[in-house]
Design a protein around this motif. Structure first.
Motif, short mmCIF file in Angstrom:
data_model
loop_
_atom_site.label_atom_id
_atom_site.label_comp_id
_atom_site.label_asym_id
_atom_site.label_seq_id
_atom_site.Cartn_x
_atom_site.Cartn_y
_atom_site.Cartn_z
N THR A 230 0.85 -1.19 0.00
CA THR A 230 0.00 0.00 0.00
C THR A 230 0.88 1.24 0.00
N VAL A 231 0.68 2.11 -0.97
CA VAL A 231 1.47 3.33 -1.09
C VAL A 231 0.53 4.53 -1.13
N SER A 232 1.01 5.65 -0.62
CA SER A 232 0.18 6.86 -0.58
C SER A 232 0.37 7.68 -1.84
N ILE A 233 -0.69 8.35 -2.25
CA ILE A 233 -0.66 9.21 -3.42
C ILE A 233 -1.42 10.50 -3.10
N THR A 234 -1.17 11.54 -3.87
CA THR A 234 -1.90 12.79 -3.74
C THR A 234 -2.41 13.21 -5.11
N THR A 235 -3.58 13.80 -5.12
CA THR A 235 -4.16 14.22 -6.39
C THR A 235 -3.43 15.47 -6.90
N THR A 236 -3.46 15.66 -8.21
CA THR A 236 -2.78 16.79 -8.83
C THR A 236 -3.74 17.79 -9.44
N GLY A 237 -5.01 17.48 -9.55
CA GLY A 237 -5.97 18.39 -10.17
C GLY A 237 -6.31 19.57 -9.27
N THR A 238 -7.01 20.53 -9.84
CA THR A 238 -7.41 21.71 -9.10
C THR A 238 -8.90 21.72 -8.76
N ASP A 239 -9.62 20.70 -9.15
CA ASP A 239 -11.04 20.62 -8.86
C ASP A 239 -11.26 19.91 -7.52
N PRO A 240 -12.37 20.21 -6.84
CA PRO A 240 -12.65 19.53 -5.57
C PRO A 240 -12.69 18.01 -5.70
N ALA A 241 -13.15 17.52 -6.85
CA ALA A 241 -13.14 16.08 -7.12
C ALA A 241 -12.20 15.83 -8.29
N SER A 242 -11.31 14.85 -8.15
CA SER A 242 -10.31 14.57 -9.18
C SER A 242 -10.54 13.18 -9.74
N THR A 243 -10.31 13.04 -11.04
CA THR A 243 -10.36 11.73 -11.69
C THR A 243 -8.95 11.14 -11.69
N VAL A 244 -8.80 10.03 -11.01
CA VAL A 244 -7.50 9.39 -10.84
C VAL A 244 -7.53 8.02 -11.50
N ALA A 245 -6.49 7.73 -12.28
CA ALA A 245 -6.33 6.40 -12.87
C ALA A 245 -5.05 5.79 -12.31
N ALA A 246 -5.15 4.54 -11.88
CA ALA A 246 -3.99 3.79 -11.40
C ALA A 246 -3.89 2.51 -12.21
N MET A 247 -2.73 2.30 -12.84
CA MET A 247 -2.51 1.13 -13.69
C MET A 247 -1.32 0.34 -13.15
N VAL A 248 -1.47 -0.97 -13.01
CA VAL A 248 -0.39 -1.80 -12.53
C VAL A 248 -0.23 -2.99 -13.46
N ARG A 249 1.02 -3.41 -13.64
CA ARG A 249 1.30 -4.57 -14.48
C ARG A 249 2.45 -5.38 -13.88
N TYR A 250 2.21 -6.69 -13.76
CA TYR A 250 3.22 -7.63 -13.29
C TYR A 250 3.53 -8.57 -14.46
N ASN A 251 4.79 -8.57 -14.87
CA ASN A 251 5.21 -9.40 -16.01
C ASN A 251 6.02 -10.60 -15.54
N ASP A 252 6.17 -11.57 -16.47
CA ASP A 252 7.01 -12.75 -16.26
C ASP A 252 6.60 -13.52 -15.00
N LEU A 253 5.33 -13.77 -14.86
CA LEU A 253 4.81 -14.49 -13.70
C LEU A 253 4.72 -15.98 -13.99
N PRO A 254 5.06 -16.82 -13.01
CA PRO A 254 5.06 -18.28 -13.21
C PRO A 254 3.68 -18.90 -12.95
N TYR A 255 2.67 -18.41 -13.65
CA TYR A 255 1.31 -18.91 -13.44
C TYR A 255 0.61 -19.05 -14.80
N GLY A 256 -0.55 -19.70 -14.74
CA GLY A 256 -1.37 -19.80 -15.93
C GLY A 256 -1.17 -21.10 -16.69
N SER A 257 -2.07 -21.32 -17.66
CA SER A 257 -2.07 -22.56 -18.43
C SER A 257 -1.46 -22.38 -19.81
N ALA A 258 -0.92 -21.20 -20.07
CA ALA A 258 -0.34 -20.96 -21.40
C ALA A 258 1.15 -21.31 -21.40
N PHE A 259 1.57 -21.92 -22.49
CA PHE A 259 3.00 -22.18 -22.68
C PHE A 259 3.27 -22.19 -24.18
#
Length: 518
Positions: A230-259
């Motif tokens: 868990t990491v803290s973030i702060t909004t950058t917009g100037t409006d009372p309500a801000s639209t925030v997008a958070a994108m995460v990607r984990y690569n090269d994981l040893p899971y799944g049925s694909a080979f």
């Protein structure tokens, strides 16, 4: 497996198949071009010098296991690489088991481990009518070890943390807490064959998170994170309500049925290519959240009466707004909002906006100070020990606007003045209290002063006239002479009065006597 679990597994498999295929391309998997098998890789050669159990090697350095015992060996054949799903002859669970072996045993440099991996692969793909012991015998003295290890590999694939159908990433935004910290947390869920969808323990894998509409504590919009962190973030917009997008990607994981599989013709064995980990888990969240920036409420005030009489009631008019300071990036140029845990009923005041948010409530505390005998001089703070006539408060729930305090009665004459303050402590944290900056009015503002004049002085009755002064005789030079003169004057006065009285008496006698006729 219950019906909902099957549906989850199907959705997870469909989603991660695409992600895993992309992951393969990004992680350096061979392109869909020809690769030639150059011969044996790691394993055991039977005493006859012909039978082999273990991996084969491709000219790009990859190690492979055979998938179709009984067909031609891979050596000397050109292979085209395809995704495992394109083979079309394995169940989803068997694909998961084969993928597990491709990540664990196929890359091994240990002959017994590699031979056991090949035997486990054949035990899943088909033994062409023969027993596992028949193929294990190719390892000679290591036959039993190869047989036992192949059984262990198959058991591990079916263990709670073994083979899996897929992996899915997640990301969660949490509103600001007591310290005004908005947080973001990413996670990974693996659909294991034995235990089903399982959230991985924190810190198992590292991924990359990027933000839009917000930044991390170091001011950057991208950083490396661990699952469950868990990491803290702060909004950058100037409006009372801000639209925030958070994108995460984990690569090269040893899971799944694909080979990755290789195909070289119908009469040549299909092969399983050793890949340490090629799946990916990703997620994106887009949310409109309250701005994490604090705001500064301010109040302009005006007393209801500049002059009044003792016993009258007065109030204070409040004009509430938010400070706008373009030089401060850390300050919200408007009134802050919060998202209530439970939306208020329809028609209530205040009503939620289009984002389901309400203005942050504040309490304006007002005190009427006085009386002061002298005109009030402006100051930053009220004088210590200033007398307080009364204290009242107004709860601001609809944000900026005009409000009026309850009334206070003026007890007497003198100068009276209103003072106001806003304390963040009066607003609960869950309603945005941690984002309110404190405010206090200056002392002695002219628009806040009321003067009560003292009552007029009572009218006094007119003074009585003074008696006439006795005539003063000229001083002849001695006290005795003055005294004699006073006695003489007194005697003369008395004599005159006696003479008048005698004359009056005679006239009265004559008037009353009988008249004589001659």
């Amino acid at each position: 497996m219950t019906q909902p679990r099957r549906r989850f597994a199907a959705i997870l498999t469909a989603l991660t198949t695409v992600a895993t295929t992309i992951g393969l391309l990004l992680s350096g998997a061979p392109p869909a071009t020809a690769a030639v098998s150059t011969g044996h890789g790691v394993g055991h050669l039977a005493e006859n010098g012909v039978s082999w159990i273990g991996s084969y090697r491709l000219d790009d350095g990859s190690l492979i296991f055979c998938l179709e015992v009984g067909k031609k060996a891979p050596t000397g054949h050109d292979y085209q690489f395809v995704d495992s799903a394109a083979l079309g002859r394995f169940t989803p669970d068997d694909l998961a088991r084969l993928a597990y072996i491709s990540r664990t045993a196929a890359p091994s440099a240990d002959p017994t481990e590699a031979a056991a991996g090949q035997l486990a692969t054949w035990r899943i793909a088909g033994l062409d009518g023969r027993s596992p012991e028949y193929y294990a015998a190719r390892a000679g003295a290591s036959a039993q070890a190869v047989l036992d290890r192949s059984s262990q590999l198959l058991a591990a694939a079916d263990a709670p943390s073994g083979a899996s159908r897929g992996v899915m990433g997640s990301v969660t935004l949490t509103p600001a807490d007591d310290d005004n910290r908005m947080t973001v947390t990413s996670g990974l869920t693996v659909d294991f064959l034995a235990s089903g969808p399982t959230a991985l323990a924190p810190g198992v894998h590292s991924g990359t998170m990027s933000l839009s509409g917000a930044v991390f504590d170091d001011g950057r919009a991208e950083r490396t994170v661990s699952n469950g962190e868990t990491v803290s973030i702060t909004t950058t917009g100037t409006d009372p309500a801000s639209t925030v997008a958070a994108m995460v990607r984990y690569n090269d994981l040893p899971y799944g049925s694909a080979f990755t599989a290789g195909h070289a013709g119908d009469d040549v064995q299909q092969v399983l290519v050793a890949r340490p980990g090629s799946a990916s888990g990703s997620a994106t969240i887009l949310s409109t959240v309250p701005s994490t920036k604090p705001f500064q409420p301010v109040v302009n005030t005006k007393t209801s009466k500049a002059t009044a009489a003792a016993g009258e009631a007065i109030s204070d008019e409040l004009t509430v707004s938010a400070l706008v300071d373009e030089s401060r990036d850390d300050l919200l140029p408007g009134w802050g909002v919060y998202r209530p845990a439970t939306p208020p009923p329809a028609g209530s005041v205040p009503a939620v906006d289009e984002n389901g948010m309400l203005p942050i409530p504040v309490v304006v505390e007002s005190s009427l100070l006085g009386p002061f005998s002298d005109p009030i001089e402006p100051a930053a703070e009220p004088p210590a020990g200033a007398p307080v006539v009364c204290s009242v408060e107004v709860r601001i729930e609809t944000g900026p606007g005009n409000y009026r305090t309850p009334e206070c009665v003026l007890p007497g004459s003198g100068y009276f003045v209103w003072v106001e303050r806003i304390s963040p402590d009066r607003t609960p944290v869950e309603q945005g209290g941690s984002r309110i900056l404190p405010w206090q009015s200056p002392f002695g503002t002219a628009s806040e002063v009321t003067f009560v004049a003292p009552p007029p002085a009572p009218e006094l009755p007119p003074a009585p006239a003074a008696p006439a002064a006795a005539p003063v005789l000229a001083d002849t030079g001695s006290a005795d002479t003055g005294f004699l003169l006073l006695v003489s004057a007194t005697a003369l006065t008395l004599g005159s009065l006696l003479g008048v009285g005698v004359l009056w008496r005679r006239r009265l006698t004559n008037h009353l006597a009988p008249t004589t006729t001659t």
